[in-house]
Design an enzyme around this catalytic site. Sequence first.
Site, PDB file in Angstrom:
ATOM      1  N   SER A 203      36.083  12.634  76.217  1.00  0.00           N
ATOM      2  CA  SER A 203      37.214  13.523  76.473  1.00  0.00           C
ATOM      3  C   SER A 203      36.772  14.940  76.809  1.00  0.00           C
ATOM      4  O   SER A 203      37.354  15.594  77.673  1.00  0.00           O
ATOM      5  CB  SER A 203      38.153  13.544  75.264  1.00  0.00           C
ATOM      6  OG  SER A 203      38.601  12.246  74.957  1.00  0.00           O
ATOM      7  N   HIS A 266      37.837  19.178  72.881  1.00  0.00           N
ATOM      8  CA  HIS A 266      38.636  19.351  74.091  1.00  0.00           C
ATOM      9  C   HIS A 266      38.563  20.798  74.583  1.00  0.00           C
ATOM     10  O   HIS A 266      38.372  21.056  75.784  1.00  0.00           O
ATOM     11  CB  HIS A 266      40.093  18.989  73.818  1.00  0.00           C
ATOM     12  CG  HIS A 266      40.320  17.524  73.618  1.00  0.00           C
ATOM     13  ND1 HIS A 266      41.573  16.989  73.426  1.00  0.00           N
ATOM     14  CD2 HIS A 266      39.465  16.474  73.571  1.00  0.00           C
ATOM     15  CE1 HIS A 266      41.478  15.679  73.273  1.00  0.00           C
ATOM     16  NE2 HIS A 266      40.203  15.341  73.352  1.00  0.00           N
TER      17      HIS A 266
END
Length: 307
Positions: A203, A266
């Site tokens: 991610s 993230h």
Amino acid sequence: GRPPQPALILLRNLSRRRLTSPKSTYSSSSSSSTSTSSAGRRLIRGGVTCAGLGLATFAVGRVSLYERLKGTAGGLIGDGGLDVRRWLPSDWRHYPMHAYALIGVNAIVFLLWQLPAARPVLNRWAMLWPSRLGPLSLIGSMFSHQHWLHLLVNMLVLHSFAPALTAQLGSPEEFLCLYACSGLCAGFMHAALIPSLPCIGASGCLLGIFAYTAITNPDAKVGLVLISSLFPDLQFTAYNAFLAMVAFDVAGLCRLFDLGLSHAAHLGGSAFGTAYANGLRPWLWLRWGDLALGCWMRLKRAVSGGK
């Protein structure tokens, strides 16, 4: 026998605290300070490791591009060598080979996680443990997924962004460098902000790719993974979607909700993609890349006797 009741544990701890002598209090404080100092040193070493790996990644990428275009070695990474696309349906043959390679590696590591015998090795080398930010765990965790839905969503995002961004950057080598360094920054950010929990997944890499795309193509239309096929008209501009994602991760990092995601990772990937789109690219890909390429060419001349 029976475990002690919580009230008894609390009273016992309070009595200990009250009965602690000044000398033992100093020792406890000193131990805590030493632990904090040790964690700080580990984080500094991890930061140096991430920076070194990032610089090495761009150096290898730039040299690989030179060798591939020169046609002498097929490149170290990218679309050189065995091309399996000739066995694929014609509609798929235009797809970048390096994206197929990334998806394939992630799929293989996911399958290995399903084998009990492989899990001890993967726990050590394919999971990011903040207490030991080693090169192998930093890299291995980028390709590691334990749940099929986690893998599916990440690979669909990669599949969607890889062709257009590779064309925009101009080479698969630079795409892979951006992808990898976004993952390194994601891992470091997770270790810095959430030192008590390990993490895995691509991610962070993909948020770096998304951040670069959103900033350089703010009006591009994007949809939601697994939902856009059902609601094709539900689209947003890339920049607005990126801002919403950053706000979502900041809220998650502040513990407004808990979805089991590493919002710190993230944000780390997003930060690198943002920096790369706002002035870091000329320094890393061009200036640092030119320096690495110059060293490589001098090394080749020295090995070949100046020819």
